[in-house]
Design a protein around this motif. Sequence first.
Motif, PDB file in Angstrom:
ATOM      1  N   VAL A 135      22.941  15.765 -41.068  1.00  0.00           N
ATOM      2  CA  VAL A 135      21.940  16.320 -41.634  1.00  0.00           C
ATOM      3  C   VAL A 135      22.031  16.825 -43.792  1.00  0.00           C
ATOM      4  O   VAL A 135      19.988  16.418 -43.637  1.00  0.00           O
ATOM      5  N   ASP A 136      22.436  15.584 -44.047  1.00  0.00           N
ATOM      6  CA  ASP A 136      21.534  15.722 -45.239  1.00  0.00           C
ATOM      7  C   ASP A 136      21.086  14.727 -46.192  1.00  0.00           C
ATOM      8  O   ASP A 136      20.038  15.025 -46.948  1.00  0.00           O
ATOM      9  N   ARG A 137      21.421  13.897 -45.186  1.00  0.00           N
ATOM     10  CA  ARG A 137      19.664  12.447 -44.901  1.00  0.00           C
ATOM     11  C   ARG A 137      18.381  12.893 -44.507  1.00  0.00           C
ATOM     12  O   ARG A 137      17.419  12.445 -44.462  1.00  0.00           O
ATOM     13  N   ASP A 154      21.672   2.156 -35.153  1.00  0.00           N
ATOM     14  CA  ASP A 154      22.656   2.192 -36.529  1.00  0.00           C
ATOM     15  C   ASP A 154      23.536   3.847 -36.887  1.00  0.00           C
ATOM     16  O   ASP A 154      24.606   3.495 -36.593  1.00  0.00           O
ATOM     17  N   LEU A 155      22.792   4.615 -36.053  1.00  0.00           N
ATOM     18  CA  LEU A 155      23.297   6.195 -36.859  1.00  0.00           C
ATOM     19  C   LEU A 155      24.664   6.226 -35.433  1.00  0.00           C
ATOM     20  O   LEU A 155      25.893   6.817 -36.278  1.00  0.00           O
ATOM     21  N   VAL A 191      26.912   4.088 -34.446  1.00  0.00           N
ATOM     22  CA  VAL A 191      27.975   2.963 -35.366  1.00  0.00           C
ATOM     23  C   VAL A 191      28.007   4.401 -36.582  1.00  0.00           C
ATOM     24  O   VAL A 191      29.842   3.937 -37.026  1.00  0.00           O
ATOM     25  N   LEU A 192      27.218   4.444 -37.288  1.00  0.00           N
ATOM     26  CA  LEU A 192      27.476   4.730 -38.482  1.00  0.00           C
ATOM     27  C   LEU A 192      28.691   6.355 -37.881  1.00  0.00           C
ATOM     28  O   LEU A 192      29.761   6.944 -38.603  1.00  0.00           O
ATOM     29  N   TYR A 205      26.911  14.676 -42.507  1.00  0.00           N
ATOM     30  CA  TYR A 205      26.549  13.568 -42.890  1.00  0.00           C
ATOM     31  C   TYR A 205      24.777  12.934 -43.187  1.00  0.00           C
ATOM     32  O   TYR A 205      24.532  12.864 -44.044  1.00  0.00           O
ATOM     33  N   ASP A 231      16.621   0.922 -32.086  1.00  0.00           N
ATOM     34  CA  ASP A 231      17.686   0.355 -33.414  1.00  0.00           C
ATOM     35  C   ASP A 231      18.453   1.586 -34.287  1.00  0.00           C
ATOM     36  O   ASP A 231      19.850   1.097 -34.508  1.00  0.00           O
ATOM     37  N   LEU A 232      17.296   2.675 -34.584  1.00  0.00           N
ATOM     38  CA  LEU A 232      18.315   3.283 -35.543  1.00  0.00           C
ATOM     39  C   LEU A 232      18.928   4.371 -35.009  1.00  0.00           C
ATOM     40  O   LEU A 232      19.635   4.712 -35.362  1.00  0.00           O
ATOM     41  N   GLN A 255      32.284   5.287 -37.498  1.00  0.00           N
ATOM     42  CA  GLN A 255      32.462   4.875 -39.259  1.00  0.00           C
ATOM     43  C   GLN A 255      32.845   6.233 -39.527  1.00  0.00           C
ATOM     44  O   GLN A 255      34.258   6.239 -40.117  1.00  0.00           O
TER      45      GLN A 255
END
Lengths: 160, 186
Positions: A88-90, A65-66, A68-69, A86, A61-62, A72
């Motif tokens: 790597v920051d998280r 999500d990634l 799709v992100l 983006y 799932d994740l 975007q």
Amino acid sequence: MKLGALVLGLFLLLGTGGAALAVQPDEVLKDPAMEARARTLGRDLRCMVCQNQSIDDSDADLARDLRVLLRQRLVAGDTDEQAKQYLVDRYGDYVLLKPPFKTTTLVLWLGPGCLLLCGIWAAVMFYRRRSASGGPEGGQPLSEAERLRLKRLLSNDREG
Amino acid sequence: MMRRWPTFLPIGVFAVLVCFFAWRLVLITRGDAPNLIPSVMIDKPAPAFDLPPLVLDRPGATGAALTGKVTLINFFSSWCIPCRAEHPLLIDLMNRSEIKGRLVLMGIDYKDKPEDGRGWLNRLSNPYEVIGMDRDGRVGIDFGVYGVPESYLIDRQGRIRYKQVGPFTPEDIQGKLLPLLAELSK
């Protein structure tokens, strides 16, 4: 032998061609060039759940999500580098399948090379010592009496 | 004597490996498992977010609510089995006399159907003072969540000070969370 080669070939084929993409049709961008960029980026981003798959390969799932992100971010005008940063920051460098070369990863990048050099050095030392000590047994040269005896034995052998 | 060293070399290498593995095993028993990925978010300000409330009688979860109070953000979900194991520990935690008034427990219902999340809280009771729903998991990604449950301890300045990956155990609460909380609420 032929069978072995065949089996090996089969394994190589499965190993390289077998990576099925998990990217779903509804995620794919309309702009093929942008989608291609997303694919290139996605190949190098780790799925944090399965850990040894890229987000493009993973059904988690994740990972979806990634993906799709990521798309975007690209649509919003991010460069490849910005979109990657983006995440790597998280999630940290861990999200990159190819770790960056920096002080904390020095051992990772240079360790194998150092080990190889150590191995080569050990092998060189080993062979050098062996040849310096005069052959595999490292024995001493024959004495005069032994040499005469050897000569006698060899000549006997030839006559007999 | 010099010629002997190659014989002992493998034994030496073996001994070094045994020591290394033993060391890692000791670390694991102390809770430092190598498969836990260190968070890059530690000591950084919590990301901004504004999530709608999950239940009628409690406010939603917003980043603005973080400053001024020490907050424990707990990402959970009704479909998450370890969350269920963790839930009674969170209720216990919030009932402790030394905790009362010093810690806000913020729940974030992660990628869940709202009715499922509400049903879960109705059955198991609700220890969360504020509780928001993160239906698409985007706030989770901003925090670096990669599974539920995950919890983040936020200090009064709104910085992330500790991340718990996976459910809290009584040992984690006693050994990590409470000491850090005592330090932060000084």
